[in-house]
Motif scaffolding. Sequence first.
Motif, short mmCIF file in Angstrom:
data_model
loop_
_atom_site.label_atom_id
_atom_site.label_comp_id
_atom_site.label_asym_id
_atom_site.label_seq_id
_atom_site.Cartn_x
_atom_site.Cartn_y
_atom_site.Cartn_z
N THR A 183 0.85 -1.19 0.00
CA THR A 183 0.00 0.00 0.00
C THR A 183 0.89 1.25 0.00
O THR A 183 1.76 1.36 -0.85
N SER A 184 0.68 2.17 0.94
CA SER A 184 1.46 3.41 0.92
C SER A 184 2.13 3.64 2.26
O SER A 184 1.75 3.03 3.26
N PRO A 185 3.14 4.53 2.32
CA PRO A 185 3.79 4.85 3.60
C PRO A 185 2.78 5.39 4.63
O PRO A 185 2.94 5.17 5.83
N VAL A 186 1.73 6.07 4.13
CA VAL A 186 0.71 6.57 5.06
C VAL A 186 0.07 5.40 5.81
O VAL A 186 -0.19 5.48 7.02
N ASN A 187 -0.15 4.30 5.11
CA ASN A 187 -0.74 3.13 5.75
C ASN A 187 0.19 2.55 6.82
O ASN A 187 -0.27 2.04 7.84
N THR A 240 -0.69 2.08 10.68
CA THR A 240 -0.46 0.85 11.42
C THR A 240 0.20 1.15 12.77
O THR A 240 -0.20 0.63 13.82
N LEU A 241 1.24 2.00 12.70
CA LEU A 241 1.95 2.35 13.93
C LEU A 241 1.04 3.10 14.89
O LEU A 241 1.08 2.89 16.10
N ALA A 287 -4.22 -5.74 6.80
CA ALA A 287 -5.04 -5.09 5.78
C ALA A 287 -4.41 -3.76 5.36
O ALA A 287 -4.41 -3.39 4.19
N LEU A 288 -3.86 -3.04 6.34
CA LEU A 288 -3.26 -1.75 6.03
C LEU A 288 -2.02 -1.89 5.17
O LEU A 288 -1.71 -1.05 4.33
N ILE A 289 -1.27 -2.97 5.37
CA ILE A 289 0.00 -3.11 4.64
C ILE A 289 -0.16 -3.93 3.36
O ILE A 289 0.43 -3.64 2.34
N ASN A 290 -1.01 -4.95 3.42
CA ASN A 290 -1.18 -5.81 2.24
C ASN A 290 -2.42 -5.47 1.43
O ASN A 290 -2.61 -6.00 0.35
N GLY A 291 -3.28 -4.60 1.98
CA GLY A 291 -4.56 -4.31 1.33
C GLY A 291 -5.64 -5.23 1.87
O GLY A 291 -5.35 -6.32 2.34
N GLY A 292 -6.90 -4.76 1.81
CA GLY A 292 -8.01 -5.58 2.33
C GLY A 292 -8.90 -4.74 3.23
O GLY A 292 -8.62 -3.56 3.48
#
Lengths: 343, 274
Positions: B155-159, B163-164, B237-242
């Motif tokens: 996804t994007s660095p924003v995601n 996550t953090l 989901a945030l990093i891989n999508g979903g």
Amino acid sequence: MTAGFGIVPRMEPTTDSNNAAAVQVRGLAKYYGETRALDGVDLDVAEGTVMGVLGPNGAGKTTLVRILSTLVRPDAGRAVVAGWDVERQPYRLRHEIGLTGQYASVDELLSGYENLYLIGRLLDLNARGARRRAEELLERFSLTDAAGRPTRTYSGGMRRRLDLAASMIGRPRVLFLDEPTTGLDPRTRNEVWAEVRAMVDEGSTVLLTTQYMEEAEQLASDLTVFDHGKVIAAGGVETLKRQVGGQSLTIRPAQGAQLDAMIRCLAERGLAAVPDGAGGLTVPAVDEAQLTAVVAALGTSGLGIAALETRLPSLDEVFLAITGEQSTVPAAVPAPTSLESVA
Amino acid sequence: MTTLAAPALAAPAVPAGDNRTSLRASLHHIGALTRRNLMRMKADPESLLDALFMPILFTVLFVYVFGGAVAGNSHNYIQYMIPGMFGQIGLSLAMAVGTGLNTDFTTGVMDRFRTMPIARSSVLIAKLLAESCRSAVSLVVLVLFAMCLGLRIHTSPVNVLATLGLALAFGTGMVWVSMLLGMAMPNPQAVQGVGMLIIVPLQFGSSTFAPVHSMPGWLQAFTSVNPLSALADASRALINGGPVLHPALLALAWSVGLTVVFAPLAVARFRKRT
């Protein structure tokens, strides 16, 4: 009520009530379950003086210090330190006090310098001021050489000195020292005493707890004796000493065979000497005139003295003297509240 | 006895009231105390070892020991497990705060602070800030190492930041539990011991390390309410999508719930001890 008050032999007022006392305590009490750690304590410390609080373990000395330094809230009574109420104005009060406890409260992992610098910063000194004050106190407490080392590598005496230095950073008006020399060797103990005297010379008021009569004698002008959370005696050091009978005298004859002759010689002059079981004799409770008389009497009778020693009463003897005196006052003495009897 | 005819106490110089420390002064105090906590870490480098090497150890162990068995190959497993581990950074951060607090209480240092004119909360906030620095080190090590092993951000660095943020939010909820533990336990070892008893079942009884569908029904019931499952699912989901919303909301709800229940308890206990 008056009978209860009668057990406190308040021989001389430590302060005038109109006088600005640095510490004022009235009816202070703290209970831990059934245990009365403090049970209605009154106490005054005059500005610029040293009050010695004397008592055995568990007498309530530490509880008193913890209440006065805002660490513990009292269950009853009032205490005012440097004009501020411990319960209602703790923040203002904390600007005026320093505390050195029985356990050195310094950060083991930080160096001596960093410990003092941190406290300076927490007392709102700027970076430069905190650095200067830390260096100044390290110098004064002979810790400059060890300033950069973590305090866990310090000896017990160095740690205690650092702890005292930490209490001094904010130039407190009132300093609480909770058994400041317990566990220290005699040399270090003398160093700590010298520092306490220096603090008083600078105008600090000191409340010091101790188990040692000698320490109280060395530092304090007034004494309060605690037992079981109560004040059992209070007054000037000299007065209290007179009450408990002053110092005792031990003499060892130059020739052991002359011990009995010595005892007889002293008995003729009205001094009750008893063998001390170690080849010498003890004369309890002598004042200065009696001391001179003893030496003169032995000198004129030609009995040689190998060693002569005077000794302050121990804390045990102080207690025996005080509590012994009380037990002769009928009705004024309530049943002793021992921990066993209330548990 | 308290009504003895002792002389009345002189009235305080200022009638009543108590000046609290100003915000500006408090910020300075927090700065000084944070510096102290960081210097403690520097003076005790062993305490940083787990922050540096635990992420590496866990990653290597799980990816190469279980990776193939769980996800077919280790590359798939990296994409599955690493995002879940992000969430756990907040958990270890929270636990470190409780241990650190307990250490300060068991030494005399806390007594020293408590007799000084500083806000009680400064000590807590400084502890939290210093431990956050430690967590940041852990996190950077974890991300860099995982990327070396082949983690891809789909996804994007924003995601990644989101996550953090989620991990931190959950950590904030757990901090209160940890604080309570830190003040209730007699020594730092006990805090760590009991902390592990809480953390390990939460970590492994979740979807962090393995998909839940092969677990028995009773365990699935547990994993479905376990906040670390929600956290791991949302992070993945945030990093891989979903779909992110449901697990993210669940994790946040847990954080709020923990705060509502444990913050008043911890603060009350802190006030009682201070």
